[in-house]
Structure formats: structure tokens, C-alpha cells
Design an enzyme around this catalytic site. Structure first.
Site, PDB file in Angstrom:
ATOM      1  N   GLY A  58       0.996  -1.145  -0.121  1.00 48.94           N
ATOM      2  CA  GLY A  58       0.019   0.065   0.100  1.00 48.94           C
ATOM      3  C   GLY A  58       0.791   1.343  -0.061  1.00 48.94           C
ATOM      4  CD  GLU A  59       2.501   5.256  -0.962  1.00 51.77           C
ATOM      5  OE1 GLU A  59       2.095   4.683  -1.957  1.00 51.77           O
ATOM      6  OE2 GLU A  59       3.666   5.721  -0.738  1.00 51.77           O
ATOM      7  CB  SER A  60       4.980   3.062   4.324  1.00 50.67           C
ATOM      8  OG  SER A  60       5.798   3.914   3.374  1.00 50.67           O
ATOM      9  CB  CYS A  87       5.413  -3.661  -1.241  1.00 46.59           C
ATOM     10  SG  CYS A  87       5.706  -2.337  -2.131  1.00 46.59           S
ATOM     11  NE  ARG A 144       7.861   5.452   1.589  1.00 46.18           N
ATOM     12  CZ  ARG A 144       7.133   6.533   1.648  1.00 46.18           C
ATOM     13  NH1 ARG A 144       7.312   7.502   2.168  1.00 46.18           N
ATOM     14  NH2 ARG A 144       5.931   6.357   0.557  1.00 46.18           N
ATOM     15  CB  ILE A 157       3.420  -2.100  -7.056  1.00 46.34           C
ATOM     16  CG1 ILE A 157       3.085  -3.336  -8.000  1.00 46.34           C
ATOM     17  CG2 ILE A 157       2.800  -0.819  -7.524  1.00 46.34           C
ATOM     18  CD1 ILE A 157       1.499  -3.855  -7.517  1.00 46.34           C
ATOM     19  CG  HIS A 215       2.702  -6.551  -4.043  1.00 47.27           C
ATOM     20  ND1 HIS A 215       2.015  -6.087  -3.119  1.00 47.27           N
ATOM     21  CD2 HIS A 215       3.548  -5.385  -4.621  1.00 47.27           C
ATOM     22  CE1 HIS A 215       2.205  -4.840  -3.221  1.00 47.27           C
ATOM     23  NE2 HIS A 215       3.172  -4.291  -3.950  1.00 47.27           N
ATOM     24  CD  GLU A 268       0.594  -9.164  -2.126  1.00 44.18           C
ATOM     25  OE1 GLU A 268       1.453  -9.945  -1.888  1.00 44.18           O
ATOM     26  OE2 GLU A 268       0.283  -7.905  -2.206  1.00 44.18           O
TER      27      GLU A 268
HETATM   28  N1  GLN Z   1       5.710   3.157  -2.415  1.00 41.68           N
HETATM   29  C1  GLN Z   1       5.297   2.450  -1.457  1.00 41.68           C
HETATM   30  C2  GLN Z   1       5.677   3.077   0.068  1.00 41.68           C
HETATM   31  O1  GLN Z   1       6.577   3.776  -0.045  1.00 41.68           O
HETATM   32  C3  GLN Z   1       5.081   1.236  -1.340  1.00 41.68           C
HETATM   33  C4  GLN Z   1       4.435   0.405  -2.702  1.00 41.68           C
HETATM   34  C5  GLN Z   1       3.691  -0.889  -2.466  1.00 41.68           C
HETATM   35  O2  GLN Z   1       3.429  -1.236  -1.207  1.00 41.68           O
HETATM   36  N2  GLN Z   1       3.371  -1.544  -3.375  1.00 41.68           N
HETATM   37  O3  GLN Z   1       5.227   2.901   1.109  1.00 41.68           O
END
Ligand code: GLN
Length: 214
Positions: free
Chosen positions: A54-56, A86, A114, A143, A179, A181
Site C-alpha cells: 500500500g502506501e507506508s 512492500c 522507498r 509496484i 507482492h 500475494e
Molecule cells: N511506495 C510505497 C511506499 O513507499 C510502497 C508500494 C507498495 O506497497 N506497493 O510505501
């Protein structure tokens, strides 16, 4: 861990964002029961935890506000096994290279970068050799992926892509920059769940753990 947990461990999937359903499906395929973790009480009775991508930064803010971040940190510090993919890997890192401050769970002796693979390769797929799960290589879906920039002696690097570590483990944690999953290859989830099942921990790292990029 309960006796039942030893056979069919109960694994929580942090359900703040990311591919929650896909992780649940992968865990079910390797014989685990799953629970969605949204609030601290959902952590009760779990044998292990998955932190999806996701987005940390978003994750840190949302889970920080609800108290979930602190609750997870406490359980992880106590030794609950965790698989982080990720952004999940970022959340488990001890630090971020060249990054501003952001809330982390921390605990693993790695520094991650990141979005490390750069804009031109925002998202890509690559075969990633992971000797610990055997042949053939796993298809890694990356991703906006991080890589591991530094790793301490407690950390075993499990996979390298483009000269940078992209998967690793220590005594209680497995992390991957990609990923697993999102493919139907269950070997990394199996490695994790088998670790939870057999000893309540992921593994014992080798004595001669590889440190840093290679
Ligand atoms: N770029 C995202 C981050 O910095 C990580 C991307 C992902 O989980 N697919 O959190």
C-alpha cells in the site's frame, strides 16, 4: 500458540489498505486461518501477522491514529511472527534511507529505500531467485517497490534483484519488496506459515548472514 494453532495457525492480515483478500487467499491455501486486523483487539489470539503493501505513509497515519500501530509494535516486539510485503516491509524496517520522518513499526535491523527502483521502472515484473524456497525463481511483481539498503547481522538476505536485496528474514520476520500475494505462487506464504506452525517463529537465520547489498 495453541495446539490448534500449531496445525492451522491463525494469521491476522492488517486490513488498513492493500491486497488484504489476496493475502487471505494465499494464507488459506497453505493451511492457515485468517483474521482481518482493523483495531488492536483483533490482534488477540493471533499466531502471526501479515502486513500488506500500500502506501507506508498512509498506513502509518491511519494505524497511528487508531492505536493499531502501537499495538502491532508491542506484539511484534514480543516476538509475534510477521510477513511484510512492500509497504509492509517498509513498516517493519528500523529506518528509511534519505526519507523524512514517518511512523514505522520498526524492529527489523534493516534500512530500506522507498520507491527505490526509480520512476522509469515504477512497476515491473521479474523472476527472483529465492534459494530458501527452491527452484524455479518466483515471479516478483514490484509496484513502486523499496529495496533493502542496509542489513544488520541478525538479518539473512533471501533474494537480490539488480544488485539490491529485495527479500530477507530474521528470527521472527520475513519481508519482501514485491507482492507474492498477487501471483499464485504460495512458496513465500508457505515458508512463513510453516515457520509459525513448527516453532512459532519464522526461522533461525544462518550464522553467516549476508549483510548489505551484494
Ligand atoms: N511506495 C510505497 C511506499 O513507499 C510502497 C508500494 C507498495 O506497497 N506497493 O510505501
Amino acid at each position: 500458540m495453541t495446539a490448534a494453532g500449531a496445525i492451522r495457525p491463525r494469521i491476522g492480515v492488517l486490513a488498513v489498505q492493500g491486497a488484504v483478500g489476496e493475502h487471505e487467499a494465499a494464507l488459506a491455501d497453505v493451511g492457515a486461518r485468517t483474521t482481518r486486523v482493523r483495531v488492536p483487539d483483533d490482534l488477540d489470539g493471533l499466531d502471526g501477522l501479515v502486513i500488506p503493501g500500500g502506501e507506508s505513509t498512509t498506513f502509518g497515519v491511519v494505524a497511528g491514529q487508531s492505536g493499531l500501530l502501537n499495538a502491532v509494535r508491542t506484539r511484534v516486539d514480543e516476538g509475534m511472527p510477521v510477513l511484510g510485503t512492500c509497504a509492509g516491509m517498509i513498516m517493519l524496517a528500523g529506518g528509511i534511507a534519505d526519507g523524512g520522518p514517518q511512523p514505522l513499526i520498526g524492529g527489523m535491523d534493516i534500512v530500506v529505500r522507498r520507491n527505490a527502483f526509480g520512476r522509469q521502472v515504477h512497476s515491473f515484473e521479474a523472476d527472483v531467485a529465492i534459494p530458501v524456497v527452491g527452484d524455479p525463481p518466483m515471479r516478483g511483481i514490484f509496484i513502486r517497490a523499496p529495496w533493502i539498503e542496509e542489513a544488520g547481522p541478525s538479518v539473512e538476505i533471501l533474494a537480490v534483484h539488480g544488485g539490491h536485496p529485495v527479500a530477507a528474514r530474521d528470527a521472527t520476520r520475513i519481508v519482501a519488496a514485491f507482492h507474492p500475494e498477487l501471483t499464485d505462487d504460495r512458496r513465500l506464504h508457505r515458508l512463513f506459515v510453516d515457520g509459525v506452525r513448527t516453532k512459532g517463529a519464522v526461522t533461525q537465520p544462518r550464522e553467516d548472514s549476508v549483510v548489505g547489498a551484494q
